[in-house]
Design an enzyme around this catalytic site. Structure first.
Site, PDB file in Angstrom:
ATOM      1  N   HIS A  60      29.659  32.300  35.577  1.00 55.39           N
ATOM      2  CA  HIS A  60      30.689  33.629  35.820  1.00 55.39           C
ATOM      3  C   HIS A  60      31.395  33.831  34.359  1.00 55.39           C
ATOM      4  O   HIS A  60      32.285  33.216  33.911  1.00 55.39           O
ATOM      5  CB  HIS A  60      31.946  32.871  36.621  1.00 55.39           C
ATOM      6  CG  HIS A  60      32.912  33.844  37.106  1.00 55.39           C
ATOM      7  ND1 HIS A  60      33.852  33.538  38.251  1.00 55.39           N
ATOM      8  CD2 HIS A  60      33.424  34.839  36.736  1.00 55.39           C
ATOM      9  CE1 HIS A  60      34.788  34.541  38.158  1.00 55.39           C
ATOM     10  NE2 HIS A  60      34.572  35.400  37.231  1.00 55.39           N
ATOM     11  N   HIS A  94      31.910  37.617  32.296  1.00 54.76           N
ATOM     12  CA  HIS A  94      31.886  39.283  32.186  1.00 54.76           C
ATOM     13  C   HIS A  94      31.552  39.667  30.457  1.00 54.76           C
ATOM     14  O   HIS A  94      32.278  39.191  29.473  1.00 54.76           O
ATOM     15  CB  HIS A  94      33.327  39.718  32.609  1.00 54.76           C
ATOM     16  CG  HIS A  94      33.754  39.447  33.796  1.00 54.76           C
ATOM     17  ND1 HIS A  94      33.606  40.244  35.064  1.00 54.76           N
ATOM     18  CD2 HIS A  94      34.254  38.335  34.222  1.00 54.76           C
ATOM     19  CE1 HIS A  94      34.092  39.539  35.996  1.00 54.76           C
ATOM     20  NE2 HIS A  94      34.653  38.551  35.813  1.00 54.76           N
ATOM     21  N   HIS A 113      34.101  38.490  43.636  1.00 60.35           N
ATOM     22  CA  HIS A 113      35.431  37.612  43.240  1.00 60.35           C
ATOM     23  C   HIS A 113      36.119  37.693  44.542  1.00 60.35           C
ATOM     24  O   HIS A 113      36.535  38.870  45.033  1.00 60.35           O
ATOM     25  CB  HIS A 113      36.147  38.457  42.081  1.00 60.35           C
ATOM     26  CG  HIS A 113      35.516  38.319  40.744  1.00 60.35           C
ATOM     27  ND1 HIS A 113      34.427  38.546  40.349  1.00 60.35           N
ATOM     28  CD2 HIS A 113      36.172  37.840  39.568  1.00 60.35           C
ATOM     29  CE1 HIS A 113      34.032  38.418  39.112  1.00 60.35           C
ATOM     30  NE2 HIS A 113      35.330  37.910  38.525  1.00 60.35           N
ATOM     31  N   GLU A 148      41.143  34.960  44.164  1.00 66.25           N
ATOM     32  CA  GLU A 148      41.601  34.569  42.535  1.00 66.25           C
ATOM     33  C   GLU A 148      43.139  34.831  42.854  1.00 66.25           C
ATOM     34  O   GLU A 148      43.869  33.904  42.692  1.00 66.25           O
ATOM     35  CB  GLU A 148      41.056  35.599  41.648  1.00 66.25           C
ATOM     36  CG  GLU A 148      41.421  35.431  40.159  1.00 66.25           C
ATOM     37  CD  GLU A 148      41.042  36.250  39.385  1.00 66.25           C
ATOM     38  OE1 GLU A 148      40.311  37.395  39.806  1.00 66.25           O
ATOM     39  OE2 GLU A 148      40.993  36.216  37.998  1.00 66.25           O
ATOM     40  N   ASP A 184      34.786  33.074  32.579  1.00 68.40           N
ATOM     41  CA  ASP A 184      35.237  34.302  32.852  1.00 68.40           C
ATOM     42  C   ASP A 184      35.488  35.434  31.782  1.00 68.40           C
ATOM     43  O   ASP A 184      34.519  36.429  31.533  1.00 68.40           O
ATOM     44  CB  ASP A 184      36.828  34.252  33.452  1.00 68.40           C
ATOM     45  CG  ASP A 184      36.886  35.138  34.558  1.00 68.40           C
ATOM     46  OD1 ASP A 184      36.091  36.248  34.784  1.00 68.40           O
ATOM     47  OD2 ASP A 184      38.157  35.145  35.040  1.00 68.40           O
ATOM     48  N   ASP A 185      36.432  35.434  30.802  1.00 74.15           N
ATOM     49  CA  ASP A 185      36.467  36.333  29.695  1.00 74.15           C
ATOM     50  C   ASP A 185      36.956  35.574  28.514  1.00 74.15           C
ATOM     51  O   ASP A 185      38.285  35.458  27.916  1.00 74.15           O
ATOM     52  CB  ASP A 185      37.371  37.336  30.116  1.00 74.15           C
ATOM     53  CG  ASP A 185      37.144  37.854  31.450  1.00 74.15           C
ATOM     54  OD1 ASP A 185      36.448  39.009  31.453  1.00 74.15           O
ATOM     55  OD2 ASP A 185      37.859  37.755  32.366  1.00 74.15           O
TER      56      ASP A 185
HETATM   57  N1  ADE Z   1      37.130  41.335  35.219  1.00 73.41           N
HETATM   58  C1  ADE Z   1      36.896  40.590  34.278  1.00 73.41           C
HETATM   59  N2  ADE Z   1      37.649  39.509  34.451  1.00 73.41           N
HETATM   60  C2  ADE Z   1      38.174  39.389  35.689  1.00 73.41           C
HETATM   61  C3  ADE Z   1      38.695  38.647  36.274  1.00 73.41           C
HETATM   62  N3  ADE Z   1      39.313  37.219  35.983  1.00 73.41           N
HETATM   63  N4  ADE Z   1      39.142  38.875  37.629  1.00 73.41           N
HETATM   64  C4  ADE Z   1      38.724  40.237  38.287  1.00 73.41           C
HETATM   65  N5  ADE Z   1      38.157  41.104  37.343  1.00 73.41           N
HETATM   66  C5  ADE Z   1      37.573  40.713  36.156  1.00 73.41           C
HETATM   67 ZN    ZN Z   2      35.534  37.023  36.563  1.00 74.51          ZN
END
Ligand code: ADE
Ligand code: ZN
Length: 340
Positions: free
Chosen positions: A19, A21, A199, A202, A280-281
Protein backbone atom coordinates in the site's frame (compact mmCIF):
# COMPACT_ATOMS: atom_id res chain seq x y z
CA UNK A 1 14.59 -3.56 24.21
CA UNK A 2 16.93 -0.75 23.13
CA UNK A 3 15.50 1.22 20.23
CA UNK A 4 18.67 0.60 18.21
CA UNK A 5 18.21 -3.19 18.63
CA UNK A 6 14.58 -2.99 17.55
CA UNK A 7 15.59 -0.94 14.50
CA UNK A 8 18.24 -3.51 13.58
CA UNK A 9 15.74 -6.35 13.85
CA UNK A 10 13.22 -4.52 11.66
CA UNK A 11 15.89 -3.67 9.10
CA UNK A 12 16.70 -7.37 8.72
CA UNK A 13 13.12 -8.55 8.14
CA UNK A 14 12.45 -9.33 4.45
CA UNK A 15 9.42 -7.11 3.78
CA UNK A 16 6.63 -6.62 1.25
CA UNK A 17 4.98 -3.24 0.67
CA UNK A 18 1.39 -3.48 -0.62
CA UNK A 19 0.00 0.00 0.00
CA UNK A 20 2.09 2.86 -1.36
CA UNK A 21 1.12 5.63 -3.78
CA UNK A 22 4.04 6.47 -6.07
CA UNK A 23 2.97 10.14 -6.14
CA UNK A 24 3.15 10.03 -2.35
CA UNK A 25 6.82 9.07 -2.47
CA UNK A 26 7.81 12.38 -4.10
CA UNK A 27 10.32 13.77 -1.61
CA UNK A 28 10.56 17.59 -1.38
CA UNK A 29 14.16 17.52 -2.67
CA UNK A 30 13.15 15.62 -5.82
CA UNK A 31 10.04 17.81 -6.20
CA UNK A 32 12.24 20.91 -6.30
CA UNK A 33 14.75 19.28 -8.66
CA UNK A 34 12.05 18.22 -11.15
CA UNK A 35 10.22 21.57 -10.84
CA UNK A 36 13.51 23.32 -11.67
CA UNK A 37 14.20 21.36 -14.82
CA UNK A 38 10.55 21.69 -15.95
CA UNK A 39 10.49 25.46 -15.36
CA UNK A 40 7.73 25.19 -12.77
CA UNK A 41 7.58 27.67 -9.89
CA UNK A 42 6.44 26.03 -6.69
CA UNK A 43 4.20 27.82 -4.20
CA UNK A 44 6.92 27.43 -1.55
CA UNK A 45 10.28 29.22 -1.79
CA UNK A 46 12.32 26.48 -0.16
CA UNK A 47 12.32 22.83 0.77
CA UNK A 48 12.06 23.86 4.44
CA UNK A 49 8.93 25.96 3.83
CA UNK A 50 7.37 23.15 1.83
CA UNK A 51 8.06 20.67 4.63
CA UNK A 52 6.46 23.07 7.12
CA UNK A 53 3.24 22.82 5.13
CA UNK A 54 3.12 19.07 5.79
CA UNK A 55 0.80 19.32 8.74
CA UNK A 56 -2.68 17.95 8.14
CA UNK A 57 -5.96 17.84 10.04
CA UNK A 58 -7.61 15.33 7.74
CA UNK A 59 -7.30 13.41 4.47
CA UNK A 60 -8.52 16.29 2.28
CA UNK A 61 -5.90 18.74 3.58
CA UNK A 62 -3.23 16.22 2.65
CA UNK A 63 -4.74 15.46 -0.77
CA UNK A 64 -4.76 19.15 -1.72
CA UNK A 65 -0.99 19.36 -1.17
CA UNK A 66 -0.31 15.91 -2.68
CA UNK A 67 -2.10 16.76 -5.95
CA UNK A 68 -0.30 20.11 -6.15
CA UNK A 69 3.08 18.42 -5.63
CA UNK A 70 2.36 15.88 -8.38
CA UNK A 71 2.01 18.70 -10.92
CA UNK A 72 5.79 18.90 -11.34
CA UNK A 73 5.69 15.46 -13.01
CA UNK A 74 5.52 16.00 -16.75
CA UNK A 75 8.01 13.87 -18.69
CA UNK A 76 8.58 10.13 -18.76
CA UNK A 77 11.92 10.72 -17.03
CA UNK A 78 10.11 12.42 -14.12
CA UNK A 79 7.96 9.34 -13.54
CA UNK A 80 11.04 7.15 -13.86
CA UNK A 81 13.01 9.24 -11.34
CA UNK A 82 10.08 9.26 -8.89
CA UNK A 83 9.67 5.48 -9.05
CA UNK A 84 13.40 4.74 -9.02
CA UNK A 85 13.98 6.94 -5.96
CA UNK A 86 11.28 5.01 -4.08
CA UNK A 87 12.64 1.63 -5.13
CA UNK A 88 16.26 2.38 -4.17
CA UNK A 89 15.07 3.73 -0.82
CA UNK A 90 13.03 0.65 0.06
CA UNK A 91 15.76 -1.63 -1.25
CA UNK A 92 17.99 -0.12 1.45
CA UNK A 93 15.29 -1.17 3.97
CA UNK A 94 15.23 -4.80 2.81
CA UNK A 95 11.87 -4.54 1.04
CA UNK A 96 11.92 -7.36 -1.51
CA UNK A 97 8.44 -7.13 -3.03
CA UNK A 98 6.24 -4.11 -3.80
CA UNK A 99 2.69 -3.63 -5.07
CA UNK A 100 2.47 0.08 -5.80
CA UNK A 101 -0.35 2.43 -6.78
CA UNK A 102 -0.30 5.15 -9.39
CA UNK A 103 -3.07 7.70 -10.01
CA UNK A 104 -3.22 8.19 -13.81
CA UNK A 105 -6.01 10.79 -13.63
CA UNK A 106 -3.83 13.14 -11.58
CA UNK A 107 -1.68 13.41 -14.70
CA UNK A 108 -3.97 12.76 -17.67
CA UNK A 109 -6.30 15.55 -16.42
CA UNK A 110 -3.32 17.92 -16.88
CA UNK A 111 -2.79 16.76 -20.45
CA UNK A 112 0.00 14.26 -19.74
CA UNK A 113 -0.36 11.07 -21.82
CA UNK A 114 -1.18 7.81 -20.05
CA UNK A 115 1.75 6.33 -21.99
CA UNK A 116 4.18 8.94 -20.62
CA UNK A 117 3.20 8.11 -17.04
CA UNK A 118 3.26 4.35 -17.31
CA UNK A 119 6.37 4.10 -19.49
CA UNK A 120 8.41 5.94 -16.85
CA UNK A 121 7.01 3.90 -13.98
CA UNK A 122 7.36 0.58 -15.78
CA UNK A 123 10.96 1.25 -16.80
CA UNK A 124 11.96 1.91 -13.18
CA UNK A 125 10.10 -1.18 -11.92
CA UNK A 126 11.85 -3.37 -14.49
CA UNK A 127 15.24 -1.88 -13.63
CA UNK A 128 14.59 -2.62 -9.94
CA UNK A 129 13.61 -6.18 -10.80
CA UNK A 130 16.88 -6.74 -12.66
CA UNK A 131 19.30 -4.71 -10.58
CA UNK A 132 17.80 -4.75 -7.07
CA UNK A 133 15.93 -8.08 -7.27
CA UNK A 134 12.72 -6.44 -6.14
CA UNK A 135 9.61 -8.20 -7.50
CA UNK A 136 6.63 -5.99 -8.20
CA UNK A 137 2.98 -5.56 -9.17
CA UNK A 138 1.44 -2.33 -10.42
CA UNK A 139 -2.01 -1.07 -9.38
CA UNK A 140 -3.86 1.68 -11.24
CA UNK A 141 -6.04 3.66 -8.85
CA UNK A 142 -9.24 5.49 -9.80
CA UNK A 143 -9.82 8.85 -8.10
CA UNK A 144 -13.11 8.57 -6.22
CA UNK A 145 -13.76 12.34 -6.07
CA UNK A 146 -14.16 12.20 -9.88
CA UNK A 147 -17.01 10.53 -11.75
CA UNK A 148 -17.38 6.88 -12.66
CA UNK A 149 -17.46 8.00 -16.29
CA UNK A 150 -13.94 9.44 -15.86
CA UNK A 151 -12.78 6.17 -14.28
CA UNK A 152 -14.23 4.24 -17.25
CA UNK A 153 -12.24 6.47 -19.62
CA UNK A 154 -9.11 5.76 -17.58
CA UNK A 155 -9.81 2.05 -17.83
CA UNK A 156 -10.04 2.44 -21.64
CA UNK A 157 -6.69 4.30 -21.72
CA UNK A 158 -5.06 1.53 -19.73
CA UNK A 159 -6.01 -1.30 -22.09
CA UNK A 160 -2.97 -1.01 -24.42
CA UNK A 161 -0.79 -1.39 -21.29
CA UNK A 162 -2.82 -4.01 -19.48
CA UNK A 163 0.04 -6.54 -19.57
CA UNK A 164 1.92 -4.11 -17.27
CA UNK A 165 -0.95 -3.55 -14.82
CA UNK A 166 -1.99 -6.15 -12.26
CA UNK A 167 -4.90 -4.52 -10.54
CA UNK A 168 -7.06 -1.48 -9.96
CA UNK A 169 -7.74 0.44 -6.76
CA UNK A 170 -9.87 3.29 -5.50
CA UNK A 171 -8.39 6.24 -3.62
CA UNK A 172 -8.70 10.00 -2.90
CA UNK A 173 -11.45 11.72 -0.86
CA UNK A 174 -13.40 8.95 0.84
CA UNK A 175 -16.19 10.87 2.57
CA UNK A 176 -19.29 11.16 0.35
CA UNK A 177 -17.64 9.05 -2.36
CA UNK A 178 -18.77 5.52 -1.46
CA UNK A 179 -17.61 2.41 -3.33
CA UNK A 180 -21.17 2.05 -4.72
CA UNK A 181 -20.36 4.95 -7.08
CA UNK A 182 -17.86 2.72 -8.95
CA UNK A 183 -19.65 -0.61 -9.39
CA UNK A 184 -19.62 -0.55 -13.20
CA UNK A 185 -15.97 0.37 -13.61
CA UNK A 186 -14.86 -2.30 -11.14
CA UNK A 187 -16.95 -4.91 -12.94
CA UNK A 188 -15.45 -3.84 -16.27
CA UNK A 189 -11.93 -3.83 -14.77
CA UNK A 190 -12.38 -7.41 -13.56
CA UNK A 191 -13.50 -8.43 -17.06
CA UNK A 192 -10.16 -7.14 -18.34
CA UNK A 193 -8.38 -9.39 -15.86
CA UNK A 194 -7.44 -6.75 -13.30
CA UNK A 195 -7.40 -7.72 -9.62
CA UNK A 196 -9.47 -5.42 -7.39
CA UNK A 197 -8.69 -3.48 -4.22
CA UNK A 198 -10.16 -0.30 -2.71
CA UNK A 199 -9.43 2.17 0.06
CA UNK A 200 -12.30 1.88 2.55
CA UNK A 201 -12.86 2.64 6.19
CA UNK A 202 -9.95 5.10 6.45
CA UNK A 203 -12.11 8.18 7.16
CA UNK A 204 -15.29 6.64 5.82
CA UNK A 205 -17.65 4.38 7.81
CA UNK A 206 -17.67 0.58 8.14
CA UNK A 207 -20.52 0.50 5.61
CA UNK A 208 -18.02 1.54 2.91
CA UNK A 209 -16.02 -1.61 3.70
CA UNK A 210 -19.17 -3.72 3.24
CA UNK A 211 -19.75 -1.98 -0.09
CA UNK A 212 -16.17 -2.52 -1.25
CA UNK A 213 -16.54 -6.25 -0.49
CA UNK A 214 -20.11 -6.83 -1.69
CA UNK A 215 -20.44 -4.38 -4.57
CA UNK A 216 -16.89 -3.95 -5.87
CA UNK A 217 -15.79 -7.50 -4.95
CA UNK A 218 -12.31 -6.46 -3.86
CA UNK A 219 -9.75 -9.01 -2.68
CA UNK A 220 -8.05 -6.66 -0.17
CA UNK A 221 -9.10 -3.56 1.73
CA UNK A 222 -6.69 -0.64 1.89
CA UNK A 223 -6.81 0.75 5.46
CA UNK A 224 -10.08 -0.73 6.75
CA UNK A 225 -9.47 0.66 10.26
CA UNK A 226 -13.18 1.18 10.82
CA UNK A 227 -14.02 -2.55 10.53
CA UNK A 228 -13.64 -2.81 14.31
CA UNK A 229 -16.83 -0.72 14.65
CA UNK A 230 -18.89 -3.58 13.28
CA UNK A 231 -18.74 -7.11 14.78
CA UNK A 232 -20.35 -8.85 11.82
CA UNK A 233 -17.94 -7.11 9.44
CA UNK A 234 -14.75 -8.02 11.21
CA UNK A 235 -15.96 -11.61 11.62
CA UNK A 236 -16.47 -11.75 7.89
CA UNK A 237 -13.00 -10.28 7.28
CA UNK A 238 -11.49 -12.97 9.51
CA UNK A 239 -13.51 -15.85 8.06
CA UNK A 240 -12.95 -14.87 4.45
CA UNK A 241 -9.30 -14.02 5.14
CA UNK A 242 -9.57 -10.57 3.61
CA UNK A 243 -6.28 -8.76 4.15
CA UNK A 244 -6.21 -5.18 5.45
CA UNK A 245 -3.26 -3.03 4.32
CA UNK A 246 -2.79 -0.67 7.26
CA UNK A 247 -0.68 2.49 7.29
CA UNK A 248 0.09 3.55 10.87
CA UNK A 249 2.16 6.71 10.26
CA UNK A 250 -0.42 7.86 7.71
CA UNK A 251 -3.21 7.30 10.23
CA UNK A 252 -1.48 9.50 12.79
CA UNK A 253 -0.53 12.19 10.24
CA UNK A 254 -4.12 12.40 8.91
CA UNK A 255 -5.68 12.19 12.38
CA UNK A 256 -7.54 8.97 11.61
CA UNK A 257 -6.25 8.06 15.08
CA UNK A 258 -5.08 10.44 17.83
CA UNK A 259 -1.79 8.75 18.59
CA UNK A 260 0.17 5.65 17.62
CA UNK A 261 -0.66 3.98 20.95
CA UNK A 262 -4.30 3.88 19.74
CA UNK A 263 -3.51 2.04 16.51
CA UNK A 264 -5.76 -1.01 16.06
CA UNK A 265 -3.18 -3.27 14.39
CA UNK A 266 -2.37 -5.33 17.51
CA UNK A 267 -6.08 -5.86 18.25
CA UNK A 268 -6.60 -6.92 14.65
CA UNK A 269 -3.76 -9.46 14.83
CA UNK A 270 -5.23 -10.82 18.08
CA UNK A 271 -8.60 -11.26 16.42
CA UNK A 272 -7.02 -13.19 13.53
CA UNK A 273 -7.27 -10.53 10.83
CA UNK A 274 -4.58 -10.67 8.10
CA UNK A 275 -3.30 -7.21 9.00
CA UNK A 276 -0.26 -5.78 7.23
CA UNK A 277 1.75 -2.57 7.61
CA UNK A 278 2.74 -0.11 4.86
CA UNK A 279 3.77 3.49 4.27
CA UNK A 280 0.92 4.96 2.10
CA UNK A 281 2.64 8.25 1.18
CA UNK A 282 6.10 8.04 2.74
CA UNK A 283 7.36 11.45 1.59
CA UNK A 284 4.48 13.14 3.41
CA UNK A 285 3.94 11.07 6.54
CA UNK A 286 7.42 10.79 8.03
CA UNK A 287 8.57 7.36 7.05
CA UNK A 288 8.96 4.38 4.78
CA UNK A 289 8.44 0.74 5.72
CA UNK A 290 11.05 0.50 8.48
CA UNK A 291 9.78 3.63 10.20
CA UNK A 292 6.20 2.35 10.07
CA UNK A 293 7.23 -1.00 11.58
CA UNK A 294 9.40 0.71 14.19
CA UNK A 295 6.94 3.37 15.39
CA UNK A 296 4.14 0.80 15.58
CA UNK A 297 6.24 -1.82 17.37
CA UNK A 298 7.48 0.76 19.87
CA UNK A 299 4.09 2.32 20.64
CA UNK A 300 2.21 -0.97 20.91
CA UNK A 301 5.00 -3.04 22.42
CA UNK A 302 4.65 -5.60 19.66
CA UNK A 303 6.19 -9.00 20.37
CA UNK A 304 8.63 -10.73 18.02
CA UNK A 305 5.78 -13.07 17.09
CA UNK A 306 3.56 -10.16 16.14
CA UNK A 307 6.34 -8.58 14.08
CA UNK A 308 6.88 -11.88 12.29
CA UNK A 309 3.14 -12.24 11.71
CA UNK A 310 2.99 -8.79 10.12
CA UNK A 311 5.80 -9.66 7.72
CA UNK A 312 4.31 -13.08 6.91
CA UNK A 313 0.86 -11.56 6.40
CA UNK A 314 2.17 -9.11 3.81
CA UNK A 315 3.55 -11.91 1.64
CA UNK A 316 0.39 -13.95 2.27
CA UNK A 317 -1.75 -10.98 1.14
CA UNK A 318 0.43 -10.26 -1.89
CA UNK A 319 -0.24 -11.26 -5.48
CA UNK A 320 2.92 -13.32 -5.76
CA UNK A 321 2.53 -16.90 -6.98
CA UNK A 322 1.94 -19.51 -4.27
CA UNK A 323 5.49 -20.77 -4.77
CA UNK A 324 7.05 -17.31 -4.45
CA UNK A 325 4.91 -16.56 -1.38
CA UNK A 326 6.06 -19.72 0.36
CA UNK A 327 9.70 -18.96 -0.45
CA UNK A 328 9.46 -15.47 1.03
CA UNK A 329 7.50 -16.62 4.08
CA UNK A 330 10.16 -19.27 4.75
CA UNK A 331 12.79 -16.53 4.65
CA UNK A 332 10.85 -14.47 7.18
CA UNK A 333 10.44 -17.46 9.53
CA UNK A 334 14.10 -18.44 9.19
CA UNK A 335 15.14 -14.89 10.00
CA UNK A 336 13.11 -14.86 13.22
CA UNK A 337 14.40 -18.32 14.16
CA UNK A 338 17.94 -17.08 13.69
CA UNK A 339 17.55 -14.02 15.89
CA UNK A 340 15.48 -15.63 18.66
N1 ADE B 1 -4.17 8.93 -2.08
C1 ADE B 1 -2.92 8.96 -1.59
N2 ADE B 1 -2.93 8.66 -0.29
C2 ADE B 1 -4.21 8.43 0.05
C3 ADE B 1 -4.88 8.06 1.25
N3 ADE B 1 -4.22 7.88 2.40
N4 ADE B 1 -6.21 7.91 1.23
C4 ADE B 1 -6.88 8.11 0.11
N5 ADE B 1 -6.32 8.44 -1.05
C5 ADE B 1 -4.99 8.59 -1.09
ZN1 ZN C 1 -3.50 4.89 0.43
Amino acid sequence: MESSDLKKIIQGIPKAELHMHLEGSLEPELMFEIAGRNDITLEYDSIELLKEAYSFNNLQEFLDIYYTGAQVLIHEQDFFDLTWAYLTKVHSQNVVHVEVFFDPQTHTDRGIGFDVVINGIHRALEKAKTELHISYKLIMSYLRHLSEEAALQTLESSIPFKHWIDGVGLDSSERSNPPSKFVNVFEASAKHGYKLVAHAGEEGPASYIWEALDLLKVVRIDHGNRCLDDDALFQRIVEQKIPLTLCPLSNVALKVIDKMEDHPVATMLDKGIIATIHSDDPAYFGGYMNENYYETAKALNLTMNQLMQLAVNAFEASWLSQEAKEKQIDKVRNYFNLIS
